[in-house]
Design an enzyme around this catalytic site. Structure first.
Site: not given
Length: 273
Positions: A132, A150, A152, A171, A212, A267
């Site tokens: 990837e 990334h 799955h 939120y 994916h 935050y």
């Protein structure tokens, strides 16, 4: 498996003595070993270019690699990754350190450091970068990302098959910039997938990839990981609420989401605290 860690960073002439792995790369599942050919100038999925000599890792890259491996192992420990699915990267200057294709995270050591430049040419290490790589590089080239995660993850992947965007069930979507979009499906490891993800990431720091998984980025590895974990949690909440017969989950209106997004910008603690 017990952790094995060497303080010797990966370089062009080092070998860990392990047999080559078989993993997911641009040639498909089960393709022969994932060690990059000696002298090759591009990583798995990178654009073609003239071969460049490999170099030893810099001290700051070795430190970043240790953090990257810890983050990658955390994705497994927290159930966001199974086997060698998913990938993690971090940017150090104009160099991107990235998990190698097909190697279980509990087997990664300092000697496995894998790095490419922003054009995808491998500059350090002997293991092939993740399949990837185009996805990760697209994020770095087009955003101010310092790290990319990334996965799955189960709930994120499930949601990616059901809706064009995750409904604003909570939120916390504001931590990702707003409504989380689902990028249209494209084959893994392709420039098409990278383009689709970038479109879904416009004004966002996370998205889902249809059929994916999930993709998030942040200033740091910790921030990118936290955003992935929050996205998976929101997907789980929406799936759970949607499963109640006869009821439809309430979602937050746009003005409330905008208010939450603005409040979430400040935050947490200031940087460095």
């Amino acid at each position: 498996m017990a952790e094995v860690w060497s303080d010797r960073p990966g370089g062009p002439d080092e070998s860990d003595g392990r047999p080559d792995q078989r993993g997911e790369d641009a040639r498909g599942i089960g393709a022969p070993g994932n060690r990059a050919p000696r002298g090759a100038g591009e990583g798995d999925g990178a654009s073609a270019g003239a071969a460049a000599p490999r170099r030893a890792a810099l001290p700051e890259e070795a430190d970043a690699w240790r953090e990257l491996v810890a983050t990658a192992r955390r994705t497994v420990a927290d159930g966001l990754v199974v086997g060698t699915s998913g990938n993690v990267s971090v940017r150090v200057g104009d160099t991107v350190l990235v998990t190698p294709t097909g190697v279980p995270y509990d087997r990664l050591t300092a000697r496995d450091l894998t790095a490419v430049d922003l054009d995808g040419h491998q500059v350090t290490g002997t293991l092939r970068p993740t399949s990837e790589l185009p996805l990760h590089l697209a994020v770095y080239r087009n955003t101010a990302a310092g790290a990319v995660v990334h996965t799955h993850a189960v709930h994120a992947t499930a949601v990616s098959t059901l809706v064009p965007a995750l409904p604003d069930i909570h939120y916390l979507a504001g931590t990702l910039g707003g409504t989380v979009r689902v990028a249209p499906y494209a084959t893994y490891g392709t420039e098409e997938l990278a383009r689709n993800a970038l479109a879904a990431l416009e004004d966002r720091t996370g998205c889902l990839l249809a059929n994916h998984g999930a993709l998030t980025y942040g200033d740091t590895l910790d921030q990118a990981y936290d955003r992935t974990a929050q996205l998976e949690w929101m997907c789980r909440v929406w799936l759970a609420a949607s499963s109640v017969p006869g009821l439809t989950p309430a979602v937050l209106p746009a003005d409330r989401m905008a208010e939450a997004r603005d409040r979430l910008r400040g935050y947490g603690q200031p940087r460095g605290v």
